[in-house]
Design an enzyme around this catalytic site. Structure first.
Site, PDB file in Angstrom:
ATOM      1  N   TYR A 166      -5.346  11.018   4.108  1.00 48.11           N
ATOM      2  CA  TYR A 166      -4.239  11.139   3.410  1.00 48.11           C
ATOM      3  C   TYR A 166      -4.252  12.135   2.339  1.00 48.11           C
ATOM      4  O   TYR A 166      -5.174  12.544   1.653  1.00 48.11           O
ATOM      5  CB  TYR A 166      -3.436  10.117   3.499  1.00 48.11           C
ATOM      6  CG  TYR A 166      -3.198   9.340   4.900  1.00 48.11           C
ATOM      7  CD1 TYR A 166      -2.623   9.893   5.874  1.00 48.11           C
ATOM      8  CD2 TYR A 166      -3.910   8.240   5.189  1.00 48.11           C
ATOM      9  CE1 TYR A 166      -2.577   9.189   7.271  1.00 48.11           C
ATOM     10  CE2 TYR A 166      -3.911   7.466   6.527  1.00 48.11           C
ATOM     11  CZ  TYR A 166      -3.012   8.049   7.463  1.00 48.11           C
ATOM     12  OH  TYR A 166      -3.063   7.767   8.697  1.00 48.11           O
ATOM     13  N   GLN A 192       0.714  -1.190   0.072  1.00 49.48           N
ATOM     14  CA  GLN A 192       0.036  -0.280   0.079  1.00 49.48           C
ATOM     15  C   GLN A 192       0.837   1.227  -0.090  1.00 49.48           C
ATOM     16  O   GLN A 192       1.633   1.274   0.915  1.00 49.48           O
ATOM     17  CB  GLN A 192      -0.950   0.012   1.243  1.00 49.48           C
ATOM     18  CG  GLN A 192      -1.970   1.256   1.237  1.00 49.48           C
ATOM     19  CD  GLN A 192      -2.883   1.250   2.404  1.00 49.48           C
ATOM     20  OE1 GLN A 192      -2.158   1.502   3.363  1.00 49.48           O
ATOM     21  NE2 GLN A 192      -4.098   0.775   2.304  1.00 49.48           N
TER      22      GLN A 192
END
Length: 360
Positions: free
Chosen positions: A178, A97
């Protein structure tokens, strides 16, 4: 049990439909290098059909929290090779990820540099964990167009590095507040150029990163995680339904493998404008790629979700922290261990690799 059925993802055969979701664990050294504990941690859980790693920093500029891994130095790549080799030796599949934290960071852990973000809007109402304790968020530095373009290239290079490290693919972390999520949200993005000011412009950064990843490593090795109604890190969208409908419509035009769709988190209050929508019904049915359903599932609800036919796989987070053999426990109807919440982030083997297997 449908969870235990074999399936495929991006041309890779998976031994079951159970996925370990990405979870930050904070066990690297100060250089972002994973070690023997991390090798054991992922190897223990290789009975899952698919493992997503914890979030991995794509560059030094992507740094948000201490003791989190990177994949932008030769040493970091070599360290991850040991993880992927061990997982593969156990018949597992593992995807990296890719992570840029944006404004979810602090200069304390960035060599004195302020975090980058779409706009100079700080996170309010919460503090950030740093190597020097909890601190208020700072006003981030607004990204210039050249910095945005460089960040997109950094994602592509990180993807290449991940494949060089032996990963079976990469996932763009576009959820949970994020950097990619920040570009989508008006609470973090008040730009008036090509990367803000309208829903299509707000979605541009994510789409350009996805195009870069596909170009870097190939469509079958790329996926994305999104969280339409998760307000973590002060993320508020003026119209989340319209925003994610637009994003999904544009993602559907790209050739890649899967979308991990995260339901609203039970651990955070829902944004006022998310209503009572069911993410799988509202968005999952519109996604052209394979859908991986995420967040808050247990065995029964996961089976029920698969029966609906929208999601083809289910990802589990906290259940995998305390149950490294979760697949076997589901198969045997064995009892489940509870995670030690005081040891989820940081520390040593306790609360990380010392959870028992059901045959012990």
């Amino acid at each position: 049990m449908r969870l235990l059925e074999k399936t495929e993802l991006g041309g890779i055969s998976l031994k079951n439909r159970m996925v370990m979701a990405a979870m930050t664990r904070g066990r690297t050294d100060t250089n972002g290098l994973v070690g023997d504990m991390t090798i054991e941690y992922y190897t223990q859980r290789s009975g899952a059909g698919l493992l997503f790693t914890e979030s991995i920093r794509i560059s030094e500029d992507a740094t948000g929290s201490p003791l989190t891994p990177g994949i932008f130095t030769t040493q970091q790549i070599e360290a991850w090779k040991k993880v992927t080799t061990s997982v593969h030796n156990k018949g597992g599949v593992i995807i990296a990820q890719l992570w840029h934290t944006g404004r979810v960071g602090h200069s304390v852990d960035r060599n004195g540099k302020l975090p980058f973000a779409p706009s100079p809007l700080p996170i309010t109402g919460m503090q950030h964990f740093t190597s020097d304790g909890m601190k208020d968020y700072e006003i981030p530095q607004e990204m210039t167009i050249p910095e945005i373009k460089q960040t997109i290239k950094d994602f592509g290079q990180a993807a290449k590095n991940a494949i060089a490290a032996g990963f079976d693919g990469v996932q763009l972390h576009a959820a949970n507040g994020y950097l990619p999520n920040q570009f989508l949200a008006e609470s973090a993005n008040q730009r008036t150029d090509d990367y803000g000011g309208s829903i299509p412009n707000n979605a541009r950064f994510i789409l350009e990163v996805m195009q870069e990843l596909i170009s870097a490593v190939g469509s079958e090795k790329v996926g994305i995680k999104i969280s339409p109604f998760n307000p973590y890190a002060a993320i508020v969208l003026n119209d989340p339904v319209a925003t994610y409908n637009c994003l999904i419509e544009e993602l559907n035009k790209l050739d890649f493998a899967y979308v991990e769709l995260m339901r609203r988190s039970p651990y955070y209050a829902s944004a006022e404008n998310d209503g009572t929508h069911n993410e799988m019904e509202l968005f999952g049915r519109k996604i052209r790629q394979i859908v991986i359903a995420n967040a808050g599932y247990d065995k029964a609800s996961a089976e029920a979700e698969l029966e609906k036919g929208i999601a083809k796989l289910i990802s589990f987070g906290r259940l995998y922290i305390a149950n490294p053999d979760l697949t076997e426990r589901f198969e045997k109807n064995a009892s489940l261990s509870e995670p030690d919440r005081t040891r989820i982030y940081g520390g040593g083997e306790q609360g990380y690799t010392d959870y028992p297997f059901c045959n012990e």
